[in-house]
Motif scaffolding. Structure first.
Motif, PDB file in Angstrom:
ATOM      1  N   LYS A  60       1.128 -35.411   1.892  1.00  0.00           N
ATOM      2  CA  LYS A  60       1.458 -36.815   2.140  1.00  0.00           C
ATOM      3  C   LYS A  60       2.223 -37.431   0.967  1.00  0.00           C
ATOM      4  O   LYS A  60       2.456 -38.648   0.949  1.00  0.00           O
ATOM      5  CB  LYS A  60       0.174 -37.620   2.385  1.00  0.00           C
ATOM      6  N   SER A  61       2.602 -36.596  -0.006  1.00  0.00           N
ATOM      7  CA  SER A  61       3.328 -37.040  -1.202  1.00  0.00           C
ATOM      8  C   SER A  61       2.530 -38.041  -2.034  1.00  0.00           C
ATOM      9  O   SER A  61       3.102 -38.856  -2.758  1.00  0.00           O
ATOM     10  CB  SER A  61       4.690 -37.645  -0.822  1.00  0.00           C
ATOM     11  N   LEU A  62       1.202 -37.978  -1.920  1.00  0.00           N
ATOM     12  CA  LEU A  62       0.361 -38.883  -2.701  1.00  0.00           C
ATOM     13  C   LEU A  62       0.065 -38.322  -4.089  1.00  0.00           C
ATOM     14  O   LEU A  62      -0.140 -39.074  -5.040  1.00  0.00           O
ATOM     15  CB  LEU A  62      -0.955 -39.149  -1.963  1.00  0.00           C
ATOM     16  N   ILE A  63       0.012 -37.008  -4.198  1.00  0.00           N
ATOM     17  CA  ILE A  63      -0.201 -36.373  -5.494  1.00  0.00           C
ATOM     18  C   ILE A  63       0.827 -35.273  -5.674  1.00  0.00           C
ATOM     19  O   ILE A  63       1.469 -34.846  -4.710  1.00  0.00           O
ATOM     20  CB  ILE A  63      -1.625 -35.785  -5.625  1.00  0.00           C
ATOM     21  N   GLU A  64       0.981 -34.813  -6.907  1.00  0.00           N
ATOM     22  CA  GLU A  64       1.916 -33.729  -7.177  1.00  0.00           C
ATOM     23  C   GLU A  64       1.364 -32.845  -8.288  1.00  0.00           C
ATOM     24  O   GLU A  64       0.719 -33.331  -9.223  1.00  0.00           O
ATOM     25  CB  GLU A  64       3.286 -34.278  -7.576  1.00  0.00           C
ATOM     26  N   PRO A  65       1.584 -31.529  -8.198  1.00  0.00           N
ATOM     27  CA  PRO A  65       1.097 -30.618  -9.237  1.00  0.00           C
ATOM     28  C   PRO A  65       2.047 -30.612 -10.427  1.00  0.00           C
ATOM     29  O   PRO A  65       3.253 -30.789 -10.280  1.00  0.00           O
ATOM     30  CB  PRO A  65       1.103 -29.265  -8.535  1.00  0.00           C
ATOM     31  N   ARG A  66       1.503 -30.441 -11.607  1.00  0.00           N
ATOM     32  CA  ARG A  66       2.283 -30.273 -12.835  1.00  0.00           C
ATOM     33  C   ARG A  66       1.896 -28.943 -13.450  1.00  0.00           C
ATOM     34  O   ARG A  66       0.710 -28.630 -13.567  1.00  0.00           O
ATOM     35  CB  ARG A  66       1.995 -31.405 -13.818  1.00  0.00           C
ATOM     36  N   ALA A  67       2.879 -28.158 -13.867  1.00  0.00           N
ATOM     37  CA  ALA A  67       2.629 -26.821 -14.389  1.00  0.00           C
ATOM     38  C   ALA A  67       1.616 -26.850 -15.531  1.00  0.00           C
ATOM     39  O   ALA A  67       1.810 -27.555 -16.526  1.00  0.00           O
ATOM     40  CB  ALA A  67       3.939 -26.198 -14.866  1.00  0.00           C
ATOM     41  N   LYS A  68       0.549 -26.091 -15.365  1.00  0.00           N
ATOM     42  CA  LYS A  68      -0.491 -25.902 -16.384  1.00  0.00           C
ATOM     43  C   LYS A  68      -1.156 -27.208 -16.818  1.00  0.00           C
ATOM     44  O   LYS A  68      -1.759 -27.288 -17.872  1.00  0.00           O
ATOM     45  CB  LYS A  68       0.078 -25.170 -17.607  1.00  0.00           C
ATOM     46  N   SER A  69      -1.025 -28.263 -15.995  1.00  0.00           N
ATOM     47  CA  SER A  69      -1.595 -29.565 -16.354  1.00  0.00           C
ATOM     48  C   SER A  69      -2.519 -30.133 -15.291  1.00  0.00           C
ATOM     49  O   SER A  69      -3.302 -31.030 -15.574  1.00  0.00           O
ATOM     50  CB  SER A  69      -0.468 -30.575 -16.639  1.00  0.00           C
ATOM     51  N   GLY A  70      -2.406 -29.645 -14.058  1.00  0.00           N
ATOM     52  CA  GLY A  70      -3.246 -30.162 -12.993  1.00  0.00           C
ATOM     53  C   GLY A  70      -2.476 -31.018 -12.001  1.00  0.00           C
ATOM     54  O   GLY A  70      -1.252 -30.886 -11.860  1.00  0.00           O
ATOM     55  N   ALA A 296       5.250 -28.033 -10.106  1.00  0.00           N
ATOM     56  CA  ALA A 296       4.399 -26.983 -10.648  1.00  0.00           C
ATOM     57  C   ALA A 296       5.186 -25.806 -11.206  1.00  0.00           C
ATOM     58  O   ALA A 296       4.716 -25.094 -12.088  1.00  0.00           O
ATOM     59  CB  ALA A 296       3.447 -26.486  -9.568  1.00  0.00           C
ATOM     60  N   SER A 297       6.387 -25.583 -10.710  1.00  0.00           N
ATOM     61  CA  SER A 297       7.160 -24.424 -11.155  1.00  0.00           C
ATOM     62  C   SER A 297       8.653 -24.724 -11.087  1.00  0.00           C
ATOM     63  O   SER A 297       9.090 -25.635 -10.382  1.00  0.00           O
ATOM     64  CB  SER A 297       6.842 -23.200 -10.298  1.00  0.00           C
ATOM     65  N   ARG A 298       9.416 -23.921 -11.841  1.00  0.00           N
ATOM     66  CA  ARG A 298      10.870 -24.111 -11.849  1.00  0.00           C
ATOM     67  C   ARG A 298      11.441 -23.760 -10.482  1.00  0.00           C
ATOM     68  O   ARG A 298      11.157 -22.691  -9.935  1.00  0.00           O
ATOM     69  CB  ARG A 298      11.513 -23.204 -12.902  1.00  0.00           C
ATOM     70  N   PRO A 299      12.274 -24.631  -9.916  1.00  0.00           N
ATOM     71  CA  PRO A 299      12.874 -24.305  -8.624  1.00  0.00           C
ATOM     72  C   PRO A 299      13.896 -23.176  -8.748  1.00  0.00           C
ATOM     73  O   PRO A 299      14.584 -23.051  -9.761  1.00  0.00           O
ATOM     74  CB  PRO A 299      13.552 -25.619  -8.211  1.00  0.00           C
ATOM     75  N   LYS A 300      13.973 -22.370  -7.722  1.00  0.00           N
ATOM     76  CA  LYS A 300      14.944 -21.275  -7.717  1.00  0.00           C
ATOM     77  C   LYS A 300      16.349 -21.826  -7.521  1.00  0.00           C
ATOM     78  O   LYS A 300      16.550 -22.799  -6.808  1.00  0.00           O
ATOM     79  CB  LYS A 300      14.616 -20.286  -6.599  1.00  0.00           C
ATOM     80  N   PRO A 301      17.345 -21.197  -8.137  1.00  0.00           N
ATOM     81  CA  PRO A 301      18.727 -21.571  -7.842  1.00  0.00           C
ATOM     82  C   PRO A 301      19.222 -20.837  -6.601  1.00  0.00           C
ATOM     83  O   PRO A 301      18.571 -19.900  -6.117  1.00  0.00           O
ATOM     84  CB  PRO A 301      19.478 -21.081  -9.091  1.00  0.00           C
ATOM     85  N   CYS A 302      20.368 -21.237  -6.099  1.00  0.00           N
ATOM     86  CA  CYS A 302      20.978 -20.514  -4.975  1.00  0.00           C
ATOM     87  C   CYS A 302      21.255 -19.057  -5.344  1.00  0.00           C
ATOM     88  O   CYS A 302      21.263 -18.180  -4.483  1.00  0.00           O
ATOM     89  CB  CYS A 302      22.279 -21.199  -4.554  1.00  0.00           C
ATOM     90  N   LEU A 371      10.003 -26.756 -23.795  1.00  0.00           N
ATOM     91  CA  LEU A 371      10.343 -27.226 -22.457  1.00  0.00           C
ATOM     92  C   LEU A 371       9.178 -27.969 -21.821  1.00  0.00           C
ATOM     93  O   LEU A 371       9.374 -28.996 -21.161  1.00  0.00           O
ATOM     94  CB  LEU A 371      10.762 -26.041 -21.575  1.00  0.00           C
ATOM     95  N   ARG A 372       7.951 -27.477 -22.011  1.00  0.00           N
ATOM     96  CA  ARG A 372       6.793 -28.185 -21.466  1.00  0.00           C
ATOM     97  C   ARG A 372       6.670 -29.576 -22.081  1.00  0.00           C
ATOM     98  O   ARG A 372       6.370 -30.551 -21.386  1.00  0.00           O
ATOM     99  CB  ARG A 372       5.506 -27.381 -21.730  1.00  0.00           C
ATOM    100  N   THR A 373       6.936 -29.667 -23.383  1.00  0.00           N
ATOM    101  CA  THR A 373       6.824 -30.950 -24.084  1.00  0.00           C
ATOM    102  C   THR A 373       7.869 -31.944 -23.584  1.00  0.00           C
ATOM    103  O   THR A 373       7.550 -33.096 -23.270  1.00  0.00           O
ATOM    104  CB  THR A 373       6.984 -30.756 -25.601  1.00  0.00           C
ATOM    105  N   ILE A 374       9.110 -31.506 -23.498  1.00  0.00           N
ATOM    106  CA  ILE A 374      10.183 -32.426 -23.090  1.00  0.00           C
ATOM    107  C   ILE A 374      10.033 -32.809 -21.623  1.00  0.00           C
ATOM    108  O   ILE A 374      10.283 -33.962 -21.241  1.00  0.00           O
ATOM    109  CB  ILE A 374      11.580 -31.830 -23.383  1.00  0.00           C
TER     110      ILE A 374
END
Length: 475
Positions: A60-70, A296-302, A371-374
């Motif tokens: 429902k787009s109410l929450i979103e995952p963040r890599a290694k953060s929850g 949560a993860s880097r999106p794949k490129p084409c 990268l995680r910090t920025i």
């Protein structure tokens, strides 16, 4: 069956409780949700039940995952302003290029008094400058003659190897021999266009589109067709299909486009590669912002879906590490030899010192940690900018929903001309990028792009408030 219904009701009930907390703002925008294990203990349920509840909220787009953060309360859950409009497909309109406006904006960059919402680079305080400077010193000590000889035309082997290692999103599909180094991503795009087009050819691009891409296309004597682009899902493939017989090449940002910040879904990427492969049309993929994702993860490129070698995957460290180093690369697929020839004609080789420094940082400088910090800081900035805009800007403002990068696209009331208001903002030492800069046609006059890659402070909040006041007085 009864057990299954009971299980379903448990996760639905848990999801409903948290949904009500979000609606009542007990859980606010950007708040971190309790861990899955914490919810498991609170409700005395299985881990799988909690995961299902979180998936329900995410759907429902109410929450979103963040890599290694929850998990975090998402921007979409609290949005007050709607998304910007989708541009139109124009094939017969009279061109009106914005070079004068671009020059006006860029002439302000040397003035330290001006808040540069217009600049397309991250704040220097978000970059690991001290570590990079140390890397330069170490390289000069290690190789005193570094930079005094030509690199191979294909580029520094250590950098190409480091980039190949860091291309984990491609799951080992590329090695160092697949890359050519360039002087930044723009140079990569320039070389790619030179390699696969000739004057008079037509290139498909997004709309709105980064003005630098427009300038390259014009300088090469090429024609551009602007393809309507959704602020969330990216290029409209149905619109592209309509003009595909006229297209000689495509140049798209599929991951967090500039200026919209949109992310093309994987299924759309697959379909884009399929339809272009079928017509043997090269795709120049600018993946400059791919590592600055908020999910949560880097999106794949084409490039991940490219089996025929038609995708020319471009990247650099200009938006993540060191804009001034001008270190970039391209994996040109079957056009590698053409790209190397173009590079040789224009630059012969790339400067070796900064290539070595970047390669060393990728290998030993904890690039993943940086990268995680920025990413974390940019995500927080995005939330703060959105909150300030909702508080200070006109109530009929429309705001994009970037899922990565650091560009924010705004659509304002039709009465507002941001190019005209630019001078008034500049008098108050505020610079932004008027929307007119992002098209070859006379459109987006009531739009603007803001850079939220600046380090947040009270002055930025005050400047956004002042900018909002300028916009309100124009109504």
């Amino acid at each position: 069956m009864i057990a299954q219904m009971k299980k379903e009701s448990l996760y639905v009930r848990i999801a409903k409780v948290m949904e009500e907390q979000i609606a009542s703002k007990t859980l606010k925008l950007g708040d971190k949700l309790p861990s899955i294990r914490t919810i498991q203990k609170t409700y005395n349920v299985s881990l799988n039940t909690v995961k299902q509840a979180y998936l329900e909220l995410e759907s429902k787009s109410l929450i979103e995952p963040r890599a290694k953060s929850g998990y975090f309360v998402s921007m979409a859950s609290m949005r007050k302003f709607p998304l910007p409009s989708v541009g139109e497909l124009k094939t017969t309109a009279i061109e009106k290029h914005p070079e004068d406006l671009i020059s006006k904006v860029f002439h302000t960059l040397e003035d330290p008094r001006i808040t540069q919402f217009s600049l397309g680079v991250p704040d220097k305080n978000l970059l690991p400058t001290a570590k990079l400077n140390k890397g330069v010193i170490n390289m000069v000590r290690k190789w005193p003659e570094i930079g005094t000889t030509y690199e191979p035309m294909q580029g520094n082997i250590n950098l190409r190897r480091a980039v190949a290692k860091w291309s984990l999103v491609l799951e080992g599909k590329l090695n160092e021999d697949d890359f050519v180094t360039t002087s930044g991503a723009m140079n990569a795009i320039f070389n790619c266009l030179m390699a696969v087009t000739k004057p008079g050819d037509t290139v498909a691009i997004e709309t709105p589109v980064y003005f630098g891409t427009l300038q390259i296309i014009k300088s090469l004597g090429l024609k551009a067709i602007e393809i309507p682009t959704h602020p969330v899902t990216g290029v409209d493939l149905e619109a592209l299909k309509k003009v595909l017989p006229r297209i000689n090449a495509c140049c798209f940002v599929t991951n967090f486009s500039n200026p919209l910040g949109c992310l093309m879904p994987d299924e759309h990427k697959k379909e884009l590669v399929r339809m272009l492969t079928e017509q043997d049309i090269p795709l120049i993929e600018d993946d400059l912002y791919g590592n600055l994702f908020f999910g949560a993860s880097r999106p794949k490129p084409c490039k991940y879906y490219d089996e025929a070698g038609i995708v020319m995957w471009c990247g650099s460290v200009s938006k993540t590490l060191a804009p001034g180093y001008r270190v970039g690369w391209v994996a040109p697929g079957k056009y590698k030899e053409q790209v190397i020839r173009q590079k040789f004609l224009h630059t012969i080789s790339s400067p070796s010192l900064y290539q070595e420094v970047v390669a060393d940082f990728m290998e030993h400088g904890r690039y993943d940690h940086h990268l995680r910090t920025i990413r974390s800081k940019l995500y927080t900035n995005n939330l703060k900018y959105q909150g300030a805009i909702e508080a200070y800007f006109p109530k009929n403002t429309k705001i994009a929903q970037p899922q990565g990068g650091f560009m924010l696209w705004l659509e304002l009331d039709q009465k507002i001309d941001t190019a005209e208001l630019y001078d008034r903002a500049l008098q108050q030492n505020i610079s932004f990028a008027p929307g007119r800069m992002f098209s070859q046609y006379d459109q987006y006059n009531n739009c603007m792009r803001l850079n939220y890659g600046l380090e947040w402070n009270t002055k930025l909040d005050t400047d956004l408030k002042r900018l909002g006041k300028i916009l309100k007085t124009a109504l």
